[in-house]
Write a protein that holds these residues in place. Structure first.
Motif, PDB file in Angstrom:
ATOM      1  N   GLU A   1     -18.532 129.749  -7.957  1.00  0.00           N
ATOM      2  CA  GLU A   1     -17.715 130.173  -9.105  1.00  0.00           C
ATOM      3  C   GLU A   1     -18.593 130.848 -10.163  1.00  0.00           C
ATOM      4  O   GLU A   1     -18.622 130.416 -11.311  1.00  0.00           O
ATOM      5  N   PRO A   2     -19.283 131.898  -9.820  1.00  0.00           N
ATOM      6  CA  PRO A   2     -20.278 132.456 -10.756  1.00  0.00           C
ATOM      7  C   PRO A   2     -19.656 133.011 -12.030  1.00  0.00           C
ATOM      8  O   PRO A   2     -20.345 133.147 -13.033  1.00  0.00           O
ATOM      9  N   THR A   3     -18.354 133.316 -11.987  1.00  0.00           N
ATOM     10  CA  THR A   3     -17.733 133.894 -13.176  1.00  0.00           C
ATOM     11  C   THR A   3     -16.747 132.933 -13.819  1.00  0.00           C
ATOM     12  O   THR A   3     -16.006 133.307 -14.719  1.00  0.00           O
ATOM     13  N   GLY A   4     -16.748 131.716 -13.333  1.00  0.00           N
ATOM     14  CA  GLY A   4     -15.747 130.742 -13.781  1.00  0.00           C
ATOM     15  C   GLY A   4     -15.755 130.476 -15.271  1.00  0.00           C
ATOM     16  O   GLY A   4     -14.718 130.163 -15.857  1.00  0.00           O
ATOM     17  N   ASN A   5     -16.906 130.586 -15.906  1.00  0.00           N
ATOM     18  CA  ASN A   5     -16.983 130.294 -17.339  1.00  0.00           C
ATOM     19  C   ASN A   5     -17.109 131.558 -18.192  1.00  0.00           C
ATOM     20  O   ASN A   5     -17.488 131.481 -19.344  1.00  0.00           O
ATOM     21  N   LEU A   6     -16.843 132.717 -17.580  1.00  0.00           N
ATOM     22  CA  LEU A   6     -17.122 133.958 -18.298  1.00  0.00           C
ATOM     23  C   LEU A   6     -15.839 134.720 -18.613  1.00  0.00           C
ATOM     24  O   LEU A   6     -14.833 134.598 -17.912  1.00  0.00           O
ATOM     25  N   ASP A   7     -15.909 135.534 -19.686  1.00  0.00           N
ATOM     26  CA  ASP A   7     -14.775 136.421 -19.977  1.00  0.00           C
ATOM     27  C   ASP A   7     -14.773 137.556 -18.947  1.00  0.00           C
ATOM     28  O   ASP A   7     -15.726 137.711 -18.181  1.00  0.00           O
ATOM     29  N   SER A   8     -13.703 138.362 -18.940  1.00  0.00           N
ATOM     30  CA  SER A   8     -13.558 139.322 -17.841  1.00  0.00           C
ATOM     31  C   SER A   8     -14.657 140.382 -17.874  1.00  0.00           C
ATOM     32  O   SER A   8     -15.127 140.822 -16.831  1.00  0.00           O
ATOM     33  N   ARG A   9     -15.073 140.777 -19.067  1.00  0.00           N
ATOM     34  CA  ARG A   9     -16.088 141.821 -19.130  1.00  0.00           C
ATOM     35  C   ARG A   9     -17.406 141.337 -18.529  1.00  0.00           C
ATOM     36  O   ARG A   9     -18.028 142.003 -17.711  1.00  0.00           O
ATOM     37  N   SER A  10     -17.814 140.113 -18.940  1.00  0.00           N
ATOM     38  CA  SER A  10     -19.055 139.550 -18.390  1.00  0.00           C
ATOM     39  C   SER A  10     -18.907 139.317 -16.894  1.00  0.00           C
ATOM     40  O   SER A  10     -19.855 139.497 -16.128  1.00  0.00           O
ATOM     41  N   SER A  11     -17.690 138.927 -16.462  1.00  0.00           N
ATOM     42  CA  SER A  11     -17.462 138.680 -15.045  1.00  0.00           C
ATOM     43  C   SER A  11     -17.732 139.949 -14.247  1.00  0.00           C
ATOM     44  O   SER A  11     -18.378 139.919 -13.194  1.00  0.00           O
ATOM     45  N   ILE A  12     -17.248 141.065 -14.758  1.00  0.00           N
ATOM     46  CA  ILE A  12     -17.448 142.349 -14.076  1.00  0.00           C
ATOM     47  C   ILE A  12     -18.951 142.652 -13.977  1.00  0.00           C
ATOM     48  O   ILE A  12     -19.457 143.063 -12.932  1.00  0.00           O
ATOM     49  N   GLU A  13     -19.663 142.397 -15.078  1.00  0.00           N
ATOM     50  CA  GLU A  13     -21.112 142.642 -15.073  1.00  0.00           C
ATOM     51  C   GLU A  13     -21.786 141.854 -13.967  1.00  0.00           C
ATOM     52  O   GLU A  13     -22.615 142.371 -13.220  1.00  0.00           O
TER      53      GLU A  13
END
Lengths: 414, 239
Positions: B165-177
């Motif tokens: 879940e590498p993007t589980g705690n991130l907002d969508s912009r950071s998730s995309i990064e």
């Protein structure tokens, strides 16, 4: 993980919670400092006591007439109950008593010593010239009793420094006269002041030729008219032959007194006294150390406590490290070295503090006694080793718990 | 490269046995990028732990790069994790008292090798965090912390990058990064990337989706048109 990295990691972990590490350290610091300073006091007292005894002269044996001499002794009537001057010098026999180096017989009497308007009641000790060396009583001014004076039953006296001061103040009394029990004596010398302790007793005594005490002051003689002595101080050639010297002395005296049953004399050694005292004081030192060790133990428990808290708090860190490839041994070593660093650091600081404290206490007067402390490197090394061992001992359980954690559970820990 | 053959995993909760994996078989080739999907309790986390050598299967075979990993001791597993696997966690799992550089150096402490500092710095530069090397996690944004996490996973040049879940705690912009970085690593360097997620749009960035339910693989199919996240360079240009 290399030892250096382990050490650096441990240091940085400890540095992360400085107050906590500092307080844990303090527990060990106090424990070690207490051990060091109390042992220093104990050793100091021990040294003072033994120095006191050893100042009497080393390798000394004392021969005294036995207390049981009155009853049950059959052979050798007359001389059997008492030691004589001849008995004393018979001990110099190189065939029967090769271990004896010198003898110094003494005979004591109590005397009223008067000079000018002053007077003092003191012990008058009848001695021979060897006494000066055997009992180590150097002369400060004038000279000691000579053989000529012993042979002539001369009425001469060597004053202890205290006696001299009482009677003559700070004037040099050599050449002056004093009256001892009504008889006129010429002062020929003054002893060096010996200060406190057993040796200091000489400061308040007056030494005269042994024959003078026997014939003029005490009138205590054998039926044959020989001079009796109360104690024969025997100097033995070396500390190694003390036991054989005791045997030789006993043999000579038994032969002379024709003893077949109980001895009418006793031989006691200086060494035995010192050993007994040392054993006693050792108990004292160990006792002090043991009391202080309790605080060290408490410090060790403090380390264990903090390490357990630390392991729980850092469960996640342990999980992360394990996920990154840390083996059990790596985790174990990390926590053990943290605990050991704490205790060793505390130990080092404690040694310094203990050293400072014992320096501070050295020479302080405590009531009428002077506190004397001896700081020795072996105690410091011991304290360091013990504190490192405490770190290891109390650190290994928490570290083991840390190493045993399962990586997944550790990572999930909140 | 990864071969799971009829792998089961049973957890004991006191006297109750809880089967987490019930006969899973999966083969992953070198250079693949796949997502393991499924609702909670589907066994995807257990799968991840087994693949990551954090846990061993109860039965079945797990071969990683030709080594049968299933029956190894804890210390051997630790060695394999250190050499072959890079973990990226949902909660980043950085050590707070260490700097970004210190965190990236961590896997290097547990293995041989020199120039730790140099290698850690290079890994940070690959995720665009070179200038932030001496910041502590608390001074970094969530996205930046996760990039530190990726740098830490990369620093030993692992065979597989496992992201939970590498993007589980991130907002969508950071998730995309983050997805851009992972895609970049896969496409440009051929790194095998396995992502565990329950978000469909994250899974769409991969090329293969393995769906799990009740401890079994229920679906395994390629993504027809993988979504391309913008690369780090583009992110930087946009700023």
């Amino acid at each position: 993980m290399s030892p250096l990295t382990t050490l650096r990691t441990a240091l940085s972990s400890l540095g992360a919670s400085k107050l906590r590490s500092g307080l844990t350290l303090l527990g060990i610091v106090i424990g070690v400092a207490a051990v060091i300073s109390l042992m220093a006091i104990g050793r100091g007292a021990q040294q003072a006591i033994t120095a006191n005894i050893e100042a009497l002269g080393t390798n000394l044996l004392f021969v005294r007439p036995g207390s049981t001499s009155q009853g049950g002794v059959f052979g050798g009537q007359g001389s059997a109950s008492t030691l004589t001057l001849d008995d004393a010098y018979a001990l110099l026999d190189t065939v029967y008593a090769p271990s004896v180096a010198a003898v110094a017989p003494e005979l004591r009497a109590t005397g009223q010593v008067v000079a000018g308007g002053k007077n003092t009641r003191t012990q008058v000790v009848g001695v021979t010239p060897e006494y000066q060396f055997v009992r180590n009583v150097p002369v400060a001014s004038g000279q000691f009793v000579t053989w000529g004076q012993v042979d002539n039953i001369s009425e001469v006296a060597v004053l202890g420094s205290g006696v001299s001061e009482t009677l003559f103040g700070f004037r040099d009394p050599v050449g002056q006269t004093v009256r001892i029990n009504g008889r006129q004596f010429t002062v020929v010398g003054v002893l060096k002041s010996q200060g406190g302790g057993v040796q200091g007793l000489f400061d308040d005594q007056v030494l005269v030729p042994i024959t003078t005490v026997s014939y003029r002051l005490a009138s205590q003689r054998t039926t044959q008219g020989g001079v009796t002595v109360q104690t024969v101080n025997v100097q033995v050639r070396s500390g190694d032959v003390i036991d054989s010297a005791v045997q030789e002395i006993a043999t000579v005296l038994r032969l002379r007194h024709r003893i077949t049953g109980d001895d009418d004399f006793t031989v006691s050694s200086q060494q035995a006294t010192v050993e007994t005292l040392q054993q006693t004081t050792n108990v004292f030192v160990v006792f002090l150390g043991a009391i202080a060790s309790i605080s060290l133990l408490v410090g060790g428990i403090g380390i264990m406590n903090i390490m357990l808290v630390s392991v729980t708090e850092r469960t996640r860190e342990i999980g992360i490290r394990k996920a990154m490839g840390a083996k059990r041994r790596d985790i174990l070593l990390q926590f053990v070295s943290e605990a050991t660093l704490l205790s060793l650091g505390g130990g080092g600081a404690g040694v310094l503090l203990g050293l400072g404290l014992s320096r501070l206490m050295d020479g302080r007067s405590l009531g009428n006694q002077t506190l004397h402390t001896v700081f020795s490197g072996d105690i410091a090394v011991l304290a360091l080793v013990v504190s490192a061992a405490i770190g290891l001992f109390f650190g290994i359980y928490p570290a083991f718990r840390a190493a045993r954690l399962h990586p997944i559970e550790a990572l999930r820990y909140e | 490269m990864i071969e799971l053959e009829n792998v089961t995993k049973v957890y004991r909760m006191g006297k109750v046995e809880v089967p987490a994996l019930q006969g899973v078989s999966l083969t992953v080739q070198k250079g693949e990028m796949l997502a393991i999907m499924g609702p909670s309790g589907s066994g995807k986390s257990t799968m991840m732990n087994v693949i990551g050598c954090l846990d061993v299967p109860t039965s079945g075979r797990y071969v990683l790069e030709g080594d049968e990993v299933g029956r190894l001791t804890d210390d051997r597993l630790a060695e394999i994790r250190n050499r072959k696997i890079g973990f990226v966690f949902q909660t980043y799992n950085l050590l707070h008292r260490l700097t970004a550089l210190g965190n990236v150096e961590l896997p290097l402490l547990y293995g041989s090798g020199s120039n730790r500092r140099q290698r850690a710095l290079e890994a940070l530069e690959r995720v665009g965090l070179g200038p932030r090397a001496n910041h502590r996690p608390a001074e970094l944004s969530g996205g930046e912390q996760q990039r530190v996490g990726i740098a830490r996973a990369l620093v030993k040049s692992p065979s597989i990058l496992l992201a939970d879940e590498p993007t589980g705690n991130l907002d969508s912009r950071s998730s995309i990064e983050i997805m851009a970085i992972l895609q970049g690593l896969n496409q440009e360097e051929g790194l095998t990337v396995v992502i565990v997620t329950h978000e469909a749009d994250i899974a769409e960035h991969t090329r293969r989706v393995v769906s799990m339910r009740d401890g079994q693989v229920v679906n395994d199919e390629p993504v027809r048109k993988p979504r391309q996240a913008v690369s780090i360079g583009e992110v930087r240009e946009r700023r």
